[in-house]
Write an enzyme that holds these catalytic residues in place. Structure first.
Site, short mmCIF file in Angstrom:
data_model
loop_
_atom_site.label_atom_id
_atom_site.label_comp_id
_atom_site.label_asym_id
_atom_site.label_seq_id
_atom_site.Cartn_x
_atom_site.Cartn_y
_atom_site.Cartn_z
N SER A 41 0.66 -1.20 0.21
CA SER A 41 -0.13 -0.04 0.12
C SER A 41 0.88 1.49 -0.08
O SER A 41 1.88 1.27 0.44
CB SER A 41 -0.86 0.00 1.31
OG SER A 41 -1.74 -1.12 1.32
C1 LIG Z 1 -3.49 -4.31 -0.21
S1 LIG Z 1 -2.85 -5.49 -0.19
C2 LIG Z 1 -2.22 -5.68 1.54
C3 LIG Z 1 -1.08 -4.69 1.96
C4 LIG Z 1 -0.22 -5.39 2.93
N1 LIG Z 1 -0.52 -5.30 4.16
C5 LIG Z 1 1.25 -4.96 2.79
O1 LIG Z 1 1.86 -4.30 3.83
O2 LIG Z 1 2.08 -5.30 1.73
C6 LIG Z 1 -4.39 -6.52 0.17
C7 LIG Z 1 -4.04 -7.98 0.44
O3 LIG Z 1 -5.43 -8.47 1.00
C8 LIG Z 1 -5.32 -9.93 0.39
N2 LIG Z 1 -6.64 -10.44 0.70
C9 LIG Z 1 -7.93 -10.56 -0.17
N3 LIG Z 1 -8.76 -11.09 0.35
C10 LIG Z 1 -8.75 -11.52 1.80
C11 LIG Z 1 -8.90 -12.44 2.58
N4 LIG Z 1 -10.39 -12.83 2.63
N5 LIG Z 1 -8.29 -12.84 3.52
C12 LIG Z 1 -7.11 -12.36 3.80
N6 LIG Z 1 -6.49 -11.54 2.80
C13 LIG Z 1 -7.24 -11.20 1.69
C14 LIG Z 1 -4.99 -9.91 -0.85
O4 LIG Z 1 -4.54 -11.19 -1.51
C15 LIG Z 1 -3.74 -8.87 -0.75
O5 LIG Z 1 -2.58 -9.45 -0.80
#
Ligand SMILES: C[S@@+](CC[C@H](N)C(=O)[O-])C[C@H]1O[C@@H](n2cnc3c(N)ncnc32)[C@H](O)[C@@H]1O
Length: 383
Positions: free
Chosen positions: A92
């Site tokens: 992000s």
């Molecule tokens: C914007 S990224 C997160 C950024 C992260 N916190 C970082 O520091 O790099 C969103 C993440 O949420 C994950 N995601 C999507 N649906 C999810 C779920 N149901 N449970 C857990 N993670 C999920 C995606 O695969 C993705 O890797």
């Protein structure tokens, strides 16, 4: 500049902008963001090619790692077919990370659950300040999760990394003092309410169907509910299980437009009033949680706005033509969807066009209530 100098420059810029609280500055100065990025990344730098490979452009790659930009790290859930239609994992934007950590108000001694491990960078920041033993992070994608675990270990952090559906929380280490989601949802899951201690805080992006996503900061009471305000706008990826592309238009309108619709006229131009106005979209979204829109460009510079309900009972179109003073409306089905959207917009306008931070949310077992200024003033729901 060395990576350390670039990291320090980013932390200083975030501090100067008022985004990075002093207590999080040491983490931003220490955790190497570049160590969490894959060799090929994608980011929007204006005219530059969004794709950047570390081996081909090492200096640009490192500069991007310490730029205040969101960086895409996975497309289409890892399907390697070259189409790259939807970004599905990212690091992000640092400003957003810093501001969400500020909203989270976590302190040493707090146990924290992060939803959406992604690259692992935010989990490393949390582990740096709170201690790795106090941090759990859940990621739905097995490859992304495994990569984050390796990157975390490589950078010297060992929070608990769980592969699973974060909307179920992670009961094993509950109760948490803080839950921080970095993936957006339509509603706050009941599991998060149950797994947060009374007085604990949940910070999460919320992305209603109609648009205008925002971060909410909820304080959990001791009775299975949580309440608090939206703090700022946001544009996070949507929880994998809640992605919604809409239904095929033919399911609403089997024949040719205008079908059996009724014609009327409106003086409210949806494009001008709602199209680029996130708070307006957000207000409509809170009022009409089961309505979504699509826009089709036509001719020189006009737009047809299509409105649909998720129950697939009704549709409407509004033609937005620049320079006109009234706009043709067509509505079909038991609900007059444009009339509902117009009423939602007029309600928002009557309230003084509030921004995100005047809105709040109460989440409980019986559902969610959005409010304006205080929980005693619920946003009128339609539909
Ligand atoms: C914007 S990224 C997160 C950024 C992260 N916190 C970082 O520091 O790099 C969103 C993440 O949420 C994950 N995601 C999507 N649906 C999810 C779920 N149901 N449970 C857990 N993670 C999920 C995606 O695969 C993705 O890797």
């Amino acid at each position: 500049m060395t990576p350390e100098e670039q990291r320090a420059a980013l932390a200083t810029a975030l501090t100067d902008a008022g985004s990075l609280p002093a207590e999080w500055a040491p983490a931003f100065n220490s955790v190497p963001r570049h160590a969490f990025l894959p060799d090929t990344i994608w980011t929007d730098e204006g005219d530059e090619d969004p794709e950047c490979s570390r081996s081909e452009e090492p200096e640009r790659w490192m500069r991007l790692a310490y730029s205040d930009l969101p960086i895409i790290t996975q497309w289409d859930d890892g399907a390697d077919d070259g189409t790259r239609s939807t970004p599905t994992s990212s690091a992000s934007m640092p400003t957003v990370v810093a501001e969400m950590l500020s909203d989270l108000d976590a302190e040493p001694g707090h146990r924290v659950l992060e939803i959406g491990t992604g690259t692992g960078y935010n989990a490393a920041l949390l582990a740096h300040r709170l201690g790795a033993e106090m941090v759990s992070t859940v990621e739905v994608d097995a490859q992304v999760s495994a990569r984050a675990r390796t990157a975390l270990r490589g950078a010297g952090y060992a929070p608990e990394v769980v592969c699973g559906d974060g909307s179920l929380g992670w009961g094993v280490r509950a109760p948490y003092d803080r839950i921080m989601s970095t993936v957006s949802l339509r509603d706050i899951p009941a599991a998060w309410l149950a797994q947060t201690r009374p007085g604990g805080v949940i910070v999460s992006p919320v992305s209603p169907l109609f648009g205008g996503g925002a971060i909410v900061r909820l304080t959990v009471d001791g009775e299975g509910a949580a309440s608090g305000r939206f703090t700022r706008s946001s544009a996070f990826m949507v929880l994998r299980q809640q992605r919604y592309e809409g239904e095929p238009v033919e399911d609403y309108l089997p024949g040719d437009w205008p079908g059996d619709s009724e014609q009327s006229w409106t003086k409210l131009d949806p494009e001008a009033a709602i199209g680029d106005d996130w708070p307006a979209q957000f207000a409509c979204a809170l009022t009409l949680p089961d309505v979504y829109y699509r826009r089709n460009g036509f001719g020189e510079d006009g737009w047809t706005w299509w409105l649909f309900d998720t129950a697939v009972t009704s549709w409407a179109t509004v033609d937005s033509v620049p320079g006109e003073s009234r706009f043709e409306v067509r509505q079909s089905g038991p609900r007059n969807l444009w009339d509902e959207v117009e009423a939602a917009w007029r309600w928002w306008d009557d309230q003084g066009r509030p921004g995100f931070d005047r809105f709040g949310l109460t989440a409980g077992r019986e559902g969610h209530t959005a409010w304006l200024d205080s929980p005693e003033n619920p946003v009128p729901r339609q539909g």
